[in-house]
Design a protein around this motif. Structure first.
Motif, PDB file in Angstrom:
ATOM      1  N   THR A   1       0.860  -1.181   0.000  1.00 20.20           N
ATOM      2  CA  THR A   1       0.000   0.000   0.000  1.00 20.20           C
ATOM      3  C   THR A   1       0.895   1.230   0.000  1.00 20.20           C
ATOM      4  OG1 THR A   1      -0.153   0.036   2.415  1.00 20.20           O
ATOM      5  CG2 THR A   1      -1.903  -1.122   1.218  1.00 20.20           C
ATOM      6  N   VAL A   2       0.433   2.259  -0.672  1.00 22.28           N
ATOM      7  CA  VAL A   2       1.056   3.588  -0.601  1.00 22.28           C
ATOM      8  C   VAL A   2      -0.053   4.506  -0.115  1.00 22.28           C
ATOM      9  CG1 VAL A   2       2.161   5.457  -1.865  1.00 22.28           C
ATOM     10  CG2 VAL A   2       2.683   3.082  -2.459  1.00 22.28           C
ATOM     11  N   GLY A   3      -0.029   4.840   1.172  1.00 24.85           N
ATOM     12  CA  GLY A   3      -1.198   5.465   1.770  1.00 24.85           C
ATOM     13  C   GLY A   3      -2.336   4.464   1.759  1.00 24.85           C
ATOM     14  N   ASP A   4      -3.433   4.826   1.104  1.00 24.12           N
ATOM     15  CA  ASP A   4      -4.561   3.896   0.993  1.00 24.12           C
ATOM     16  C   ASP A   4      -4.668   3.286  -0.401  1.00 24.12           C
ATOM     17  OD1 ASP A   4      -5.330   6.163  -0.368  1.00 24.12           O
ATOM     18  OD2 ASP A   4      -7.239   6.402   0.669  1.00 24.12           O
ATOM     19  N   ILE A   5      -3.620   3.389  -1.202  1.00 29.75           N
ATOM     20  CA  ILE A   5      -3.616   2.851  -2.561  1.00 29.75           C
ATOM     21  C   ILE A   5      -3.047   1.435  -2.541  1.00 29.75           C
ATOM     22  CG2 ILE A   5      -2.858   3.206  -4.943  1.00 29.75           C
ATOM     23  CD1 ILE A   5      -2.196   6.142  -4.031  1.00 29.75           C
ATOM     24  N   PRO A   6      -3.824   0.415  -2.922  1.00 33.31           N
ATOM     25  CA  PRO A   6      -3.289  -0.955  -2.938  1.00 33.31           C
ATOM     26  C   PRO A   6      -2.602  -1.277  -4.261  1.00 33.31           C
ATOM     27  CG  PRO A   6      -5.646  -1.010  -3.355  1.00 33.31           C
ATOM     28  CD  PRO A   6      -5.273   0.451  -3.180  1.00 33.31           C
ATOM     29  N   GLY A   7      -1.487  -1.983  -4.166  1.00 36.05           N
ATOM     30  CA  GLY A   7      -0.748  -2.352  -5.372  1.00 36.05           C
ATOM     31  C   GLY A   7      -0.029  -3.664  -5.200  1.00 36.05           C
ATOM     32  N   VAL A   8       0.633  -4.085  -6.273  1.00 34.89           N
ATOM     33  CA  VAL A   8       1.435  -5.312  -6.246  1.00 34.89           C
ATOM     34  C   VAL A   8       2.734  -5.039  -6.994  1.00 34.89           C
ATOM     35  CG1 VAL A   8       0.246  -6.216  -8.307  1.00 34.89           C
ATOM     36  CG2 VAL A   8       1.507  -7.779  -6.802  1.00 34.89           C
ATOM     37  N   LEU A   9       3.823  -5.582  -6.457  1.00 32.26           N
ATOM     38  CA  LEU A   9       5.146  -5.456  -7.064  1.00 32.26           C
ATOM     39  C   LEU A   9       5.687  -6.846  -7.327  1.00 32.26           C
ATOM     40  CD1 LEU A   9       7.699  -3.788  -7.865  1.00 32.26           C
ATOM     41  CD2 LEU A   9       8.415  -3.987  -5.467  1.00 32.26           C
ATOM     42  N   TRP A  10       6.022  -7.118  -8.587  1.00 32.95           N
ATOM     43  CA  TRP A  10       6.664  -8.384  -8.963  1.00 32.95           C
ATOM     44  C   TRP A  10       8.140  -8.112  -9.218  1.00 32.95           C
ATOM     45  CZ3 TRP A  10       1.764  -7.479 -11.430  1.00 32.95           C
ATOM     46  CH2 TRP A  10       0.759  -8.390 -11.071  1.00 32.95           C
ATOM     47  N   SER A  11       9.004  -8.964  -8.681  1.00 35.77           N
ATOM     48  CA  SER A  11      10.446  -8.800  -8.820  1.00 35.77           C
ATOM     49  C   SER A  11      11.088 -10.148  -9.096  1.00 35.77           C
ATOM     50  CB  SER A  11      11.040  -8.209  -7.529  1.00 35.77           C
ATOM     51  OG  SER A  11      10.480  -6.946  -7.244  1.00 35.77           O
ATOM     52  N   PRO A  12      12.311 -10.148  -9.638  1.00 35.24           N
ATOM     53  CA  PRO A  12      12.994 -11.425  -9.868  1.00 35.24           C
ATOM     54  C   PRO A  12      13.308 -12.128  -8.538  1.00 35.24           C
ATOM     55  CG  PRO A  12      14.036  -9.626 -11.095  1.00 35.24           C
ATOM     56  CD  PRO A  12      13.083  -8.989 -10.138  1.00 35.24           C
ATOM     57  N   ALA A  13      13.142 -13.446  -8.524  1.00 38.28           N
ATOM     58  CA  ALA A  13      13.483 -14.209  -7.326  1.00 38.28           C
ATOM     59  C   ALA A  13      14.983 -14.208  -7.081  1.00 38.28           C
ATOM     60  CB  ALA A  13      12.961 -15.635  -7.443  1.00 38.28           C
ATOM     61  N   SER A  14      15.760 -14.069  -8.141  1.00 37.80           N
ATOM     62  CA  SER A  14      17.208 -13.958  -8.003  1.00 37.80           C
ATOM     63  C   SER A  14      17.719 -13.001  -9.065  1.00 37.80           C
ATOM     64  CB  SER A  14      17.883 -15.319  -8.144  1.00 37.80           C
ATOM     65  OG  SER A  14      17.626 -15.874  -9.418  1.00 37.80           O
ATOM     66  N   ARG A  15      18.759 -12.273  -8.738  1.00 39.25           N
ATOM     67  CA  ARG A  15      19.332 -11.292  -9.653  1.00 39.25           C
ATOM     68  C   ARG A  15      20.632 -11.827 -10.233  1.00 39.25           C
ATOM     69  NH1 ARG A  15      17.727  -7.342 -12.173  1.00 39.25           N
ATOM     70  NH2 ARG A  15      19.409  -5.921 -11.641  1.00 39.25           N
ATOM     71  N   THR A  16      20.822 -11.619 -11.536  1.00 34.82           N
ATOM     72  CA  THR A  16      22.066 -12.038 -12.180  1.00 34.82           C
ATOM     73  C   THR A  16      23.060 -10.887 -12.286  1.00 34.82           C
ATOM     74  OG1 THR A  16      21.120 -11.592 -14.361  1.00 34.82           O
ATOM     75  CG2 THR A  16      20.892 -13.825 -13.500  1.00 34.82           C
ATOM     76  N   THR A  17      22.591  -9.657 -12.046  1.00 30.41           N
ATOM     77  CA  THR A  17      23.478  -8.495 -12.068  1.00 30.41           C
ATOM     78  C   THR A  17      23.273  -7.695 -10.795  1.00 30.41           C
ATOM     79  OG1 THR A  17      21.828  -7.153 -13.244  1.00 30.41           O
ATOM     80  CG2 THR A  17      23.445  -8.334 -14.577  1.00 30.41           C
ATOM     81  N   ALA A  18      24.301  -6.988 -10.380  1.00 27.03           N
ATOM     82  CA  ALA A  18      24.215  -6.191  -9.164  1.00 27.03           C
ATOM     83  C   ALA A  18      23.560  -4.850  -9.448  1.00 27.03           C
ATOM     84  CB  ALA A  18      25.613  -5.990  -8.587  1.00 27.03           C
ATOM     85  N   GLY A  19      23.009  -4.241  -8.400  1.00 29.29           N
ATOM     86  CA  GLY A  19      22.469  -2.901  -8.533  1.00 29.29           C
ATOM     87  C   GLY A  19      21.002  -2.882  -8.912  1.00 29.29           C
ATOM     88  N   PRO A  20      20.429  -1.684  -9.015  1.00 26.76           N
ATOM     89  CA  PRO A  20      19.000  -1.538  -9.335  1.00 26.76           C
ATOM     90  C   PRO A  20      18.663  -2.071 -10.728  1.00 26.76           C
ATOM     91  CG  PRO A  20      19.916   0.501  -8.444  1.00 26.76           C
ATOM     92  CD  PRO A  20      21.081  -0.391  -8.756  1.00 26.76           C
ATOM     93  N   ALA A  21      17.396  -2.426 -10.914  1.00 26.92           N
ATOM     94  CA  ALA A  21      16.894  -2.899 -12.207  1.00 26.92           C
ATOM     95  C   ALA A  21      15.761  -1.989 -12.668  1.00 26.92           C
ATOM     96  CB  ALA A  21      16.411  -4.338 -12.097  1.00 26.92           C
ATOM     97  N   PRO A  22      15.498  -1.926 -13.974  1.00 24.19           N
ATOM     98  CA  PRO A  22      14.405  -1.087 -14.475  1.00 24.19           C
ATOM     99  C   PRO A  22      13.057  -1.478 -13.884  1.00 24.19           C
ATOM    100  CG  PRO A  22      15.851  -1.736 -16.270  1.00 24.19           C
ATOM    101  CD  PRO A  22      16.283  -2.537 -15.071  1.00 24.19           C
TER     102      PRO A  22
ATOM    103  N   PRO B   1      -2.082  11.309 -10.058  1.00 24.51           N
ATOM    104  CA  PRO B   1      -1.276  11.613  -8.867  1.00 24.51           C
ATOM    105  C   PRO B   1      -0.980  10.380  -8.023  1.00 24.51           C
ATOM    106  CG  PRO B   1      -3.495  12.544  -8.685  1.00 24.51           C
ATOM    107  CD  PRO B   1      -3.325  12.087 -10.090  1.00 24.51           C
ATOM    108  N   GLU B   2      -1.848   9.376  -8.071  1.00 26.48           N
ATOM    109  CA  GLU B   2      -1.587   8.138  -7.332  1.00 26.48           C
ATOM    110  C   GLU B   2      -0.424   7.366  -7.946  1.00 26.48           C
ATOM    111  OE1 GLU B   2      -6.191   7.421  -5.786  1.00 26.48           O
ATOM    112  OE2 GLU B   2      -5.393   6.193  -7.424  1.00 26.48           O
ATOM    113  N   TYR B   3      -0.355   7.329  -9.255  1.00 25.41           N
ATOM    114  CA  TYR B   3       0.781   6.671  -9.908  1.00 25.41           C
ATOM    115  C   TYR B   3       2.079   7.423  -9.617  1.00 25.41           C
ATOM    116  CZ  TYR B   3      -1.173   2.770 -12.510  1.00 25.41           C
ATOM    117  OH  TYR B   3      -1.719   1.556 -12.838  1.00 25.41           O
ATOM    118  N   ARG B   4       2.027   8.737  -9.584  1.00 25.50           N
ATOM    119  CA  ARG B   4       3.238   9.501  -9.298  1.00 25.50           C
ATOM    120  C   ARG B   4       3.701   9.255  -7.859  1.00 25.50           C
ATOM    121  NH1 ARG B   4       3.493  15.356 -12.025  1.00 25.50           N
ATOM    122  NH2 ARG B   4       5.663  14.687 -12.184  1.00 25.50           N
TER     123      ARG B   4
END
Length: 258
Positions: A21-42, A125-128
């Protein structure tokens, strides 16, 4: 700034799925279970279709492709009046009017355009705010590439969002009327991929082409397929993944999507 709170997490098929949640906005985030490169991803933000929700199979299917094929993060929030968010009296009235017009064989476009414009004014504004919060995560970071992918109502929300959000550097849109969106599309200059159906029973060819033509992007691709409104081919999702892989990564930083 609204804070991000994770409320649930699970892992399967190479993805970590985290409800937030961001405030009262519900969302979902999908991410890789394992990373092959270091650092942030797009990060790719997505917008779901009308009457659907953040975990609709179209959303989770696209996320699977982007996460396992490219190593990206993908996030969706429920639009106002959708998913885990309550409907207002205005929502109920517009939905009832849409069903009435559909039963009477009347054009749905004027109602959908009006209602989606109302939702976009709330959702942009919620997406921002959601993007602000997600970029606080170290695995995403404040300066990494960001894309947006939304068809139908996702386009109605995505076009005005991308028009005012300089952090988005590539977007996939499609299947919406130009009435409200064309003026906003003129402010968008990032690379665009645009989908439309040649035999769409709701959006005429002229209307679809008018919206595509309105984008000010120097690089924009029009993908037209035969078929009705709900017959957008699944292979267009694979094309969108390749589009984001080209525009959100440096050469050699991720594996080419299958």
């Amino acid at each position: 700034m609204r804070s991000l709170q994770f409320t649930a997490a699970s892992s399967s098929n190479g993805l970590i799925e985290r409800d937030f949640t961001v405030g009262d906005i519900p969302g979902v985030l999908w991410s890789p279970a394992s990373r092959t490169t270091a650092g942030p991803a797009p990060l790719v933000l997505m917008g779901h279709g009308g009457g659907n929700h953040k975990k609709h199979p179209a959303m989770s299917g696209r996320a699977q492709r982007l996460v396992t094929g490219c190593g990206f993060h993908v996030a969706v929030i429920d639009a106002p009046g959708h998913g885990d968010r309550p409907r207002t009296a205005y929502d109920e009235a517009e939905i009832a009017e849409l069903f009435r017009a559909r039963a009477a064989g009347e054009p749905e476009g004027p109602i959908v355009v009006r209602y989606n414009d109302h939702l976009a004014q709330l959702a942009v504004p919620e997406y921002r705010a959601t993007l602000d919060a997600l970029q606080e995560l170290p695995e995403i970071g404040a300066h990494g590439p960001v894309g947006f992918w939304g068809i139908n109502m996702g386009t109605a929300i995505g076009v005005p969002f991308v028009a005012v959000e300089p952090r988005v550097t590539a977007a996939v849109f499609g299947q919406h009327w130009p009435d409200v969106l064309a003026e906003q599309a003129k402010r968008i200059t990032v690379p665009i991929e645009f989908d439309m159906q040649w035999d769409d029973e709701h959006i005429s060819r002229e209307e679809g082409l008018a919206l595509f033509d309105a984008f000010a992007s120097k690089e924009k691709s029009l993908h037209v397929n035969s078929g009705r409104h709900k017959e957008l081919p699944r292979f267009e999702a694979d094309s969108a993944v390749r589009f984001f892989a080209r525009h959100l990564t440096s050469p050699g930083t991720v594996a080419a999507p299958a």
